[in-house]
Motif scaffolding. Structure first.
Motif, PDB file in Angstrom:
ATOM      1  N   MET A   6       0.709  -1.200   0.097  1.00 41.51           N
ATOM      2  CA  MET A   6       0.067  -0.157  -0.213  1.00 41.51           C
ATOM      3  C   MET A   6       0.896   1.330   0.104  1.00 41.51           C
ATOM      4  O   MET A   6       1.866   1.428   0.662  1.00 41.51           O
ATOM      5  N   TRP A   7       0.583   2.284  -0.928  1.00 39.50           N
ATOM      6  CA  TRP A   7       1.112   3.282  -1.061  1.00 39.50           C
ATOM      7  C   TRP A   7       0.101   4.512  -0.885  1.00 39.50           C
ATOM      8  O   TRP A   7      -0.850   4.664  -1.460  1.00 39.50           O
ATOM      9  N   GLU A   8       0.343   5.634   0.081  1.00 38.57           N
ATOM     10  CA  GLU A   8      -0.532   6.577   0.363  1.00 38.57           C
ATOM     11  C   GLU A   8       0.192   7.770   0.474  1.00 38.57           C
ATOM     12  O   GLU A   8       1.044   7.871   1.012  1.00 38.57           O
ATOM     13  N   LYS A  10      -0.561  12.431   0.509  1.00 35.86           N
ATOM     14  CA  LYS A  10      -1.694  13.530   0.559  1.00 35.86           C
ATOM     15  C   LYS A  10      -1.046  14.686  -0.289  1.00 35.86           C
ATOM     16  O   LYS A  10       0.043  14.939  -0.265  1.00 35.86           O
ATOM     17  N   THR A  37      -6.361   1.970  -7.727  1.00 40.23           N
ATOM     18  CA  THR A  37      -6.088   3.244  -7.334  1.00 40.23           C
ATOM     19  C   THR A  37      -7.129   3.787  -6.618  1.00 40.23           C
ATOM     20  O   THR A  37      -8.253   3.631  -7.167  1.00 40.23           O
ATOM     21  N   ARG A  44      -6.162  12.918  -0.891  1.00 40.82           N
ATOM     22  CA  ARG A  44      -5.394  11.635  -0.546  1.00 40.82           C
ATOM     23  C   ARG A  44      -5.295  10.704  -1.958  1.00 40.82           C
ATOM     24  O   ARG A  44      -6.457  10.568  -2.388  1.00 40.82           O
ATOM     25  N   LEU A  46      -4.311   6.703  -2.933  1.00 38.81           N
ATOM     26  CA  LEU A  46      -3.908   5.476  -2.227  1.00 38.81           C
ATOM     27  C   LEU A  46      -3.516   4.352  -3.412  1.00 38.81           C
ATOM     28  O   LEU A  46      -4.519   4.340  -4.487  1.00 38.81           O
ATOM     29  N   PRO A  73       5.112  10.181   1.205  1.00 40.86           N
ATOM     30  CA  PRO A  73       4.175   9.120   0.966  1.00 40.86           C
ATOM     31  C   PRO A  73       4.366   8.224   2.207  1.00 40.86           C
ATOM     32  O   PRO A  73       5.539   8.047   2.797  1.00 40.86           O
TER      33      PRO A  73
END
Length: 83
Positions: A6-8, A10, A37, A44, A46, A73
């Motif tokens: 998981m890559w998140e 803002k 995605t 945000r 994700l 991230p």
């Protein structure tokens, strides 16, 4: 699937669409078995990728250009558990 990444991130104020476009344009080599995605409030983005055991070190999305970000991230690795 042996691993979910998981890559998140803002986005900086007003840069949500730019961050989303940047994330969607990034290609991973090799490609994951599955990639999704998502967006959420406060701009945000994700990205979740699923990887088989055959890929011992799956590639991850890099950091976007700094002007797109409100903060660095976050990245998480998850492995499945038996039910």
């Amino acid at each position: 699937m042996a691993l979910a990444l998981m890559w998140e991130a803002k986005a900086a104020p007003g840069r949500g669409e730019d961050l989303l476009a940047w994330a969607r344009a990034r290609r991973l080599d090799p490609a994951p078995e599955r990639r999704e995605t998502f967006v959420a409030p406060q701009d945000r983005v994700l990205v979740i990728t699923w990887w088989p055991d055959a890929v011992p070190v799956p590639p991850e999305l890099p950091d976007p250009p700094g002007e797109l970000l409100a903060r660095p991230p976050h990245r998480w690795r998850f492995t499945p558990v038996e039910s």
